[in-house]
Design an enzyme around this catalytic site. Structure first.
Site, PDB file in Angstrom:
ATOM      1  N   CYS A   1       0.819  -1.211   0.000  1.00  0.00           N
ATOM      2  CA  CYS A   1       0.000   0.000   0.000  1.00  0.00           C
ATOM      3  C   CYS A   1       0.856   1.265   0.000  1.00  0.00           C
ATOM      4  CB  CYS A   1      -0.992  -0.058   1.164  1.00  0.00           C
ATOM      5  SG  CYS A   1      -2.336   1.141   1.069  1.00  0.00           S
ATOM      6  N   ALA A   2       0.849   2.031   1.076  1.00  0.00           N
ATOM      7  CA  ALA A   2       1.656   3.249   1.171  1.00  0.00           C
ATOM      8  C   ALA A   2       3.089   2.948   1.604  1.00  0.00           C
ATOM      9  CB  ALA A   2       1.022   4.225   2.162  1.00  0.00           C
TER      10      ALA A   2
END
Length: 189
Positions: free
Chosen positions: A103-104
């Site tokens: 994800c991030a």
């Protein structure tokens, strides 16, 4: 002997990515140590409180086969700002150990100059920031490049965890675990 994995847990981590990763990998027989960044009582991105096994300070005294960074904006920011984590990631990289981010969290790799030039993926909104330093792949939900594994977001957490399990304990064990969870790998591969 069981493979040992260090799972980071910073404040603001994405709960699904974290919990699914820990759960699936433990089902695969991997010894997962949850290391809180700063302390052991961590408030995640959706206000879920999770108690880590230990702190990163204490966990860093043990040798691991792999390290996993869950996403979540707040958590990724905290991990990006941790020079201690940066040093740990550099040691993992120089020793050819497995580094994984979802994800991030690939932004954490960028912040610490880890795996530059390798193929990578992330949550789509980080593509432009990562494309200059990595070969960005946006048509796969899990990308493996040598000792680096990345994935896109909460909806890809099972695929990400199962790929890590496959690398650490083998495809046969992962198929057994996936079947036991009623996860149809044929749909996702």
């Amino acid at each position: 002997m069981s493979k040992k994995l260090l799972m980071l847990l910073p404040h603001g981590a994405e709960e699904m990515e974290f919990v699914i990763g820990v759960d699936v990998l433990r089902r695969c027989g991997v010894t997962v140590t949850i290391a809180g960044l700063g302390d052991t009582k961590i408030k995640c991105s959706r206000d879920v409180i999770i108690h880590a096994d230990t702190t990163l300070d204490d966990a860093s005294k043990t040798d691991y086969d792999a390290i996993v960074l869950p996403g979540g904006l707040g958590g990724s920011k905290a991990m990006s700002e941790s020079s201690q984590l940066g040093d740990i990631l550099k040691t993992f990289e120089s020793n050819g150990k497995l580094i994984a981010a979802i994800c991030a969290a690939p932004m954490v790799l960028l912040a610490h100059s880890i795996a530059l030039g390798k193929s990578i993926t992330s949550y789509p909104s980080f593509k432009d920031q990562l494309s200059g330093k990595y070969k960005y792949i946006d048509d796969k939900i899990v990308v493996v490049d040598g000792n680096l594994v990345t994935s896109r977001g909460p909806g890809t957490a099972f695929d990400f965890a199962l790929k890590l399990g496959e690398i650490l304990v083998g495809a046969d064990k992962v198929k057994q675990v996936a079947s036991g969870m009623l996860y149809n790998m044929n749909i996702h591969n």
